[in-house]
Design a protein around this motif. Structure first.
Motif, PDB file in Angstrom:
ATOM      1  N   PHE A 188       0.808  -1.266   0.083  1.00 57.63           N
ATOM      2  CA  PHE A 188       0.029  -0.053   0.118  1.00 57.63           C
ATOM      3  C   PHE A 188       0.997   1.338   0.204  1.00 57.63           C
ATOM      4  O   PHE A 188       0.616   2.060  -0.858  1.00 57.63           O
ATOM      5  CB  PHE A 188      -0.858   0.084   1.175  1.00 57.63           C
ATOM      6  CG  PHE A 188      -2.141   1.161   1.265  1.00 57.63           C
ATOM      7  CD1 PHE A 188      -2.911   0.904   0.260  1.00 57.63           C
ATOM      8  CD2 PHE A 188      -2.037   2.065   1.985  1.00 57.63           C
ATOM      9  CE1 PHE A 188      -3.961   1.801   0.150  1.00 57.63           C
ATOM     10  CE2 PHE A 188      -2.867   3.181   1.799  1.00 57.63           C
ATOM     11  CZ  PHE A 188      -3.997   3.051   1.121  1.00 57.63           C
ATOM     12  N   VAL A 189       1.830   1.086   1.018  1.00 56.07           N
ATOM     13  CA  VAL A 189       2.889   2.407   0.907  1.00 56.07           C
ATOM     14  C   VAL A 189       3.535   2.535  -0.424  1.00 56.07           C
ATOM     15  O   VAL A 189       3.409   3.811  -1.056  1.00 56.07           O
ATOM     16  CB  VAL A 189       3.903   2.025   1.980  1.00 56.07           C
ATOM     17  CG1 VAL A 189       4.882   3.193   1.940  1.00 56.07           C
ATOM     18  CG2 VAL A 189       3.299   2.277   3.548  1.00 56.07           C
ATOM     19  N   PHE A 190       3.818   1.380  -0.921  1.00 58.45           N
ATOM     20  CA  PHE A 190       4.464   1.574  -2.327  1.00 58.45           C
ATOM     21  C   PHE A 190       3.863   2.171  -3.415  1.00 58.45           C
ATOM     22  O   PHE A 190       4.212   3.057  -4.263  1.00 58.45           O
ATOM     23  CB  PHE A 190       4.975   0.156  -2.683  1.00 58.45           C
ATOM     24  CG  PHE A 190       5.910   0.229  -3.869  1.00 58.45           C
ATOM     25  CD1 PHE A 190       7.348   0.464  -3.840  1.00 58.45           C
ATOM     26  CD2 PHE A 190       5.378  -0.126  -5.265  1.00 58.45           C
ATOM     27  CE1 PHE A 190       8.213   0.292  -5.025  1.00 58.45           C
ATOM     28  CE2 PHE A 190       6.244  -0.189  -6.412  1.00 58.45           C
ATOM     29  CZ  PHE A 190       7.552   0.096  -6.186  1.00 58.45           C
ATOM     30  N   LEU A 191       2.683   2.064  -3.342  1.00 59.78           N
ATOM     31  CA  LEU A 191       1.430   2.437  -4.224  1.00 59.78           C
ATOM     32  C   LEU A 191       1.285   3.721  -4.156  1.00 59.78           C
ATOM     33  O   LEU A 191       0.887   4.359  -5.051  1.00 59.78           O
ATOM     34  CB  LEU A 191       0.363   1.419  -4.439  1.00 59.78           C
ATOM     35  CG  LEU A 191       0.460   0.330  -5.298  1.00 59.78           C
ATOM     36  CD1 LEU A 191      -0.608  -0.736  -4.951  1.00 59.78           C
ATOM     37  CD2 LEU A 191       1.054   0.245  -6.442  1.00 59.78           C
ATOM     38  N   VAL A 192       0.980   4.233  -2.852  1.00 65.85           N
ATOM     39  CA  VAL A 192       0.204   5.368  -2.672  1.00 65.85           C
ATOM     40  C   VAL A 192       1.045   6.517  -1.909  1.00 65.85           C
ATOM     41  O   VAL A 192       0.611   7.702  -2.077  1.00 65.85           O
ATOM     42  CB  VAL A 192      -1.087   5.424  -1.595  1.00 65.85           C
ATOM     43  CG1 VAL A 192      -2.286   4.501  -2.163  1.00 65.85           C
ATOM     44  CG2 VAL A 192      -0.682   5.095  -0.386  1.00 65.85           C
ATOM     45  N   CYS A 193       2.255   6.202  -1.695  1.00 67.24           N
ATOM     46  CA  CYS A 193       3.080   7.239  -1.051  1.00 67.24           C
ATOM     47  C   CYS A 193       4.157   7.904  -1.773  1.00 67.24           C
ATOM     48  O   CYS A 193       5.173   8.532  -1.283  1.00 67.24           O
ATOM     49  CB  CYS A 193       3.758   6.618   0.231  1.00 67.24           C
ATOM     50  SG  CYS A 193       2.579   6.214   1.594  1.00 67.24           S
ATOM     51  N   GLY A 194       4.105   7.908  -2.949  1.00 66.59           N
ATOM     52  CA  GLY A 194       4.801   8.683  -3.806  1.00 66.59           C
ATOM     53  C   GLY A 194       6.363   8.009  -3.927  1.00 66.59           C
ATOM     54  O   GLY A 194       7.218   8.714  -4.192  1.00 66.59           O
ATOM     55  N   ILE A 195       6.323   6.827  -4.085  1.00 64.63           N
ATOM     56  CA  ILE A 195       7.940   5.914  -4.018  1.00 64.63           C
ATOM     57  C   ILE A 195       8.271   6.040  -5.646  1.00 64.63           C
ATOM     58  O   ILE A 195       9.412   6.363  -5.847  1.00 64.63           O
ATOM     59  CB  ILE A 195       7.555   4.526  -3.615  1.00 64.63           C
ATOM     60  CG1 ILE A 195       7.045   4.350  -2.418  1.00 64.63           C
ATOM     61  CG2 ILE A 195       8.896   3.699  -3.686  1.00 64.63           C
ATOM     62  CD1 ILE A 195       7.714   5.121  -0.929  1.00 64.63           C
ATOM     63  N   THR A 196       7.446   5.627  -6.584  1.00 66.77           N
ATOM     64  CA  THR A 196       7.671   5.690  -7.615  1.00 66.77           C
ATOM     65  C   THR A 196       7.093   6.542  -8.848  1.00 66.77           C
ATOM     66  O   THR A 196       7.618   6.909  -9.889  1.00 66.77           O
ATOM     67  CB  THR A 196       7.517   4.192  -8.372  1.00 66.77           C
ATOM     68  OG1 THR A 196       6.308   4.037  -8.370  1.00 66.77           O
ATOM     69  CG2 THR A 196       8.502   3.233  -7.813  1.00 66.77           C
ATOM     70  N   PHE A 197       5.985   7.337  -8.417  1.00 67.96           N
ATOM     71  CA  PHE A 197       5.486   8.421  -9.017  1.00 67.96           C
ATOM     72  C   PHE A 197       4.742   9.255  -7.930  1.00 67.96           C
ATOM     73  O   PHE A 197       4.392   9.158  -6.879  1.00 67.96           O
ATOM     74  CB  PHE A 197       4.389   7.704 -10.106  1.00 67.96           C
ATOM     75  CG  PHE A 197       3.300   7.012  -9.141  1.00 67.96           C
ATOM     76  CD1 PHE A 197       2.037   7.610  -8.919  1.00 67.96           C
ATOM     77  CD2 PHE A 197       3.488   5.601  -9.092  1.00 67.96           C
ATOM     78  CE1 PHE A 197       1.066   6.752  -8.128  1.00 67.96           C
ATOM     79  CE2 PHE A 197       2.396   4.737  -8.483  1.00 67.96           C
ATOM     80  CZ  PHE A 197       1.414   5.394  -8.161  1.00 67.96           C
ATOM     81  N   TRP A 205      -9.608  10.696  -3.414  1.00 66.83           N
ATOM     82  CA  TRP A 205      -9.614  10.067  -1.793  1.00 66.83           C
ATOM     83  C   TRP A 205      -8.420   9.085  -1.533  1.00 66.83           C
ATOM     84  O   TRP A 205      -8.038   9.194  -0.323  1.00 66.83           O
ATOM     85  CB  TRP A 205     -10.944   8.976  -2.109  1.00 66.83           C
ATOM     86  CG  TRP A 205     -10.988   7.856  -3.105  1.00 66.83           C
ATOM     87  CD1 TRP A 205     -11.135   7.771  -4.459  1.00 66.83           C
ATOM     88  CD2 TRP A 205     -10.187   6.484  -2.863  1.00 66.83           C
ATOM     89  NE1 TRP A 205     -10.927   6.587  -5.111  1.00 66.83           N
ATOM     90  CE2 TRP A 205     -10.370   5.823  -4.130  1.00 66.83           C
ATOM     91  CE3 TRP A 205      -9.769   5.992  -1.647  1.00 66.83           C
ATOM     92  CZ2 TRP A 205      -9.955   4.480  -4.076  1.00 66.83           C
ATOM     93  CZ3 TRP A 205      -9.572   4.378  -1.639  1.00 66.83           C
ATOM     94  CH2 TRP A 205      -9.541   3.888  -2.856  1.00 66.83           C
ATOM     95  N   LEU A 206      -7.557   8.611  -2.549  1.00 68.70           N
ATOM     96  CA  LEU A 206      -6.668   7.844  -2.012  1.00 68.70           C
ATOM     97  C   LEU A 206      -5.296   8.816  -1.745  1.00 68.70           C
ATOM     98  O   LEU A 206      -4.717   8.425  -0.881  1.00 68.70           O
ATOM     99  CB  LEU A 206      -6.165   7.026  -3.451  1.00 68.70           C
ATOM    100  CG  LEU A 206      -5.262   5.650  -3.373  1.00 68.70           C
ATOM    101  CD1 LEU A 206      -6.094   4.523  -2.377  1.00 68.70           C
ATOM    102  CD2 LEU A 206      -5.304   4.882  -4.667  1.00 68.70           C
ATOM    103  N   ARG A 207      -5.425   9.932  -2.470  1.00 73.67           N
ATOM    104  CA  ARG A 207      -4.413  10.947  -1.902  1.00 73.67           C
ATOM    105  C   ARG A 207      -4.694  11.358  -0.431  1.00 73.67           C
ATOM    106  O   ARG A 207      -3.638  11.716   0.152  1.00 73.67           O
ATOM    107  CB  ARG A 207      -4.547  12.099  -2.812  1.00 73.67           C
ATOM    108  CG  ARG A 207      -3.331  12.756  -3.234  1.00 73.67           C
ATOM    109  CD  ARG A 207      -3.210  13.637  -4.556  1.00 73.67           C
ATOM    110  NE  ARG A 207      -4.221  14.613  -4.431  1.00 73.67           N
ATOM    111  CZ  ARG A 207      -5.023  14.993  -5.468  1.00 73.67           C
ATOM    112  NH1 ARG A 207      -4.865  13.972  -6.564  1.00 73.67           N
ATOM    113  NH2 ARG A 207      -5.809  15.810  -5.506  1.00 73.67           N
ATOM    114  N   THR A 208      -5.746  11.500  -0.235  1.00 70.77           N
ATOM    115  CA  THR A 208      -6.145  11.810   1.156  1.00 70.77           C
ATOM    116  C   THR A 208      -5.497  10.985   2.170  1.00 70.77           C
ATOM    117  O   THR A 208      -4.981  11.247   3.204  1.00 70.77           O
ATOM    118  CB  THR A 208      -7.683  12.007   1.393  1.00 70.77           C
ATOM    119  OG1 THR A 208      -8.152  12.880   0.329  1.00 70.77           O
ATOM    120  CG2 THR A 208      -8.038  12.531   2.751  1.00 70.77           C
ATOM    121  N   ILE A 209      -5.523   9.650   1.952  1.00 67.80           N
ATOM    122  CA  ILE A 209      -5.276   8.405   2.603  1.00 67.80           C
ATOM    123  C   ILE A 209      -3.510   8.676   2.643  1.00 67.80           C
ATOM    124  O   ILE A 209      -3.032   8.684   3.839  1.00 67.80           O
ATOM    125  CB  ILE A 209      -5.630   7.058   2.145  1.00 67.80           C
ATOM    126  CG1 ILE A 209      -7.241   6.987   2.333  1.00 67.80           C
ATOM    127  CG2 ILE A 209      -5.020   5.822   2.982  1.00 67.80           C
ATOM    128  CD1 ILE A 209      -7.836   5.775   1.593  1.00 67.80           C
TER     129      ILE A 209
END
Lengths: 270, 324
Positions: A188-197, A205-209
């Motif tokens: 989840f962290v890899f996908l939403v926390c700005g690791i690769t993009f 809504w995902l950005r808020t999380i």
């Protein structure tokens, strides 16, 4: 603070690690760093080179995607290594049959977890430093690095990793699971926390999380310091936000940990 | 002094299979009251899942009681578990509670750190404890190479690292050889008598309990069913007397004659032969009548004595009673 517990835990963990996983474990971890860098490089070469949208540069302040993804991947590697050790510390004690003798002793948990954190910080720092050396030929650029800001970002990152580890540790102890919980969190962290993009590409809504996970701020701070050369005062809002969110995680972690310890001990006997 | 009154512990467990399992409450301990004085060794015996371990876990603050009160030297142990932890320790049977990757010395050093034992005395204490459990020559060897007995001995040393005022021993001699068991028993006595420590002991070896314990609590199904000294418990459980008679000559005819004559004094008397022994069970004190009868019958007595019931007999009898 009781440094005896911290020192004792540090020594115990180092000795255990050294005896349980000699050199091949260290080599394995360095190879993981190498593969992470290789993966990022290939992603850049095969997918994004010369195909970068102008919005990327607008959002990140750089058009150097390779350095962007390498810094993100190395931060992620640091997170995974640190969180794994700290969050799994109590459930490892449970599995090795030492949780009860530990819980019998009158010590404060914070020094115990900090001791674990320190061990992992030491070993992971060495691994990541080697990975950084490996990343240089692949094209990572440090020409704009702001050293003061970078060092502060590392301290904030460790604090944030500690908070996340505590919460993850509670989940692990409560569910007695390590693999599902840790892999779900890390994916989840890899996908939403700005690791690769940039997380700005995500739905709102995902950005808020993502904004409520301190890793998003940590990755931004490290990138801004390393790639854009931004100073401490230029990023004050991100510093404050990341510190506040991390503190919330630390507090939730410690409050829940006491309850989770009780639940774990009850589960052993019931 | 430890005073625990009406302790109870309920567990919530999930029953059934699959994701949607039903929750069920189990009463592991229903109502247990006990006292442990400093300088005394108290035994805790149980019959089949009696709640011994749960009781010990509550007394060591590892589990919070669902009901009841627990005070240690007038301090509320439920309210101040961290203060209680400083004054207690527990030794459980088996190979748990120690770090296998560390050496014996490193294990004790680590526990010394988390118990905040001053470094000025820790080294000497570790050496004394290692000598006590016979591991002084093995202190720098990783525990994973130890035998089961050596691990158990190290666990005993760990339990004493903080010099506790109260010590909880849960099957401490399991896996130990006879020599080390004997040494440990004498050390337990020494800790109680000379060091004035209050000790709670559970063991499956009844002779160990009989030898060591000043007072014994017997649990069944989460409740206290008997308490007293070993002698009191036996007297309370057995209202009949057992005599052992050994004659120079023995036959079925002699057994029948004894049975017939002794029933005149006590109609409930039972006489049975077992090898070269004659066992006589009676509700009365018939020792005088028995010796007189032997003289009258011309029987030469080789040995005659009244057999006191052992703790093991008491437990077996109680076990039969509760399962009946």
């Amino acid at each position: 603070m009781d440094f005896k517990v911290l020192r004792g835990t540090l020594k115990k963990e180092l000795l255990t690690k050294y005896r349980a996983y000699p050199m091949d474990f260290f080599i394995g971890n360095v190879l993981t760093g190498f593969y992470t860098i290789l993966g990022a490089y290939m992603m850049y070469k095969l997918l994004f080179e010369r195909n970068m949208n102008s919005s990327f540069a607008n959002l990140t302040g750089t058009s150097d995607y390779l350095s962007y993804v390498l810094v993100g991947s190395l931060t992620y590697l640091f997170l995974v290594r640190t969180c794994l050790n700290v969050s799994r510390s109590l459930i490892t004690e449970l599995r090795e049959g030492t949780l009860e003798s530990l819980m019998l002793a009158p010590f404060r948990r914070v020094e115990y977890f900090l001791g674990n954190m320190l061990v992992q910080t030491l070993t992971t720092t060495m691994e990541v430093m080697i990975s950084v050396l490996v990343a240089i030929p692949f094209g990572i650029s440090f020409q704009y690095i702001h050293i003061g800001s970078f060092l502060l970002a590392i301290v904030v990152a460790l604090y944030s990793f500690f908070g996340i580890s505590m919460v993850l540790g509670c989940v692990m102890l409560f569910t007695r699971d390590t693999y599902i919980s840790q892999n779900t969190l890390f994916a989840f962290v890899f996908l939403v926390c700005g690791i690769t993009f940039p997380s700005e590409y995500l739905p709102a809504w995902l950005r808020t999380i993502a904004d409520f996970i301190p890793i998003t701020g940590v990755v931004t701070l490290i990138r801004n310091s390393v790639l854009l050369g931004k100073g401490i005062s230029e990023q004050s809002t991100i510093w404050i936000n990341t510190l506040l969110i991390s503190t919330v995680y630390v507090l939730i972690g410690f409050i829940l940990m006491q309850k989770c310890e009780e639940v774990a001990l009850e589960k052993i006997h019931s | 002094m430890i005073i625990a009154e009406h302790l109870a512990k309920n567990f919530q467990v999930k029953v059934g299979k699959g994701i949607f399992r039903e929750k069920k409450s189990i009463e592991a301990v229903k109502d247990i009251s006990l006292q442990i004085e400093k300088g005394k060794i108290v035994g805790l015996l149980g019959i089949n899942g009696a709640g011994k371990t749960t009781t010990i876990k509550m007394l060591t603050t590892l589990l919070a009681p669902s009901a009841g009160t627990y005070f240690m030297d007038d301090m509320d142990a439920v309210k101040y578990p961290m203060e209680i932890k400083k004054r207690i320790n527990m030794i459980a049977g088996g190979e748990r509670m120690i770090y296998w990757r560390l050496t014996a010395y490193e294990n004790l050093w680590y526990y010394g750190q988390i118990y905040n034992v001053p470094n000025s005395i820790l080294k000497q204490r570790i050496e004394e404890l290692l000598a006590l459990v016979g591991l002084e020559g093995k202190q720098n060897i990783p525990v994973e190479t130890f035998s089961k007995g050596m691990k158990q001995r190290l666990q005993i040393a760990r339990g004493l690292i903080n010099d506790p005022e109260y010590l909880f021993l849960d099957e401490p001699t399991i896996g130990l050889d006879a020599v080390v068991s004997k040494e440990l028993r004498s050390h337990i006595k020494f800790l109680a008598q000379e060091k004035n420590k209050g000790i709670l002991l559970t063991s499956h070896y009844m002779r160990e309990i009989e030898e060591l314990c000043d007072y014994i609590y017997i649990l069944n199904d989460g409740c206290l069913i008997k308490q007293g000294t070993a002698r009191e418990l036996a007297a309370d459980t057995f209202n009949r007397r057992n005599y052992i008679l050994k004659l120079y000559e023995q036959s079925d005819d002699i057994l029948a004659r004894l049975d017939h004559n002794l029933r005149q004094y006590d109609p409930t008397t039972e006489v049975s032969g077992d090898g070269d022994c004659i066992s006589i069970n009676s509700s009365e004190n018939i020792s005088l009548e028995l010796s007189r009868l032997c003289t009258q019958e011309g029987l030469f007595i080789r040995e005659m004595y009244e057999k006191e019931p052992e703790l093991e007999d008491t437990i077996i009898k109680l076990s039969k009673e509760v399962s009946a």
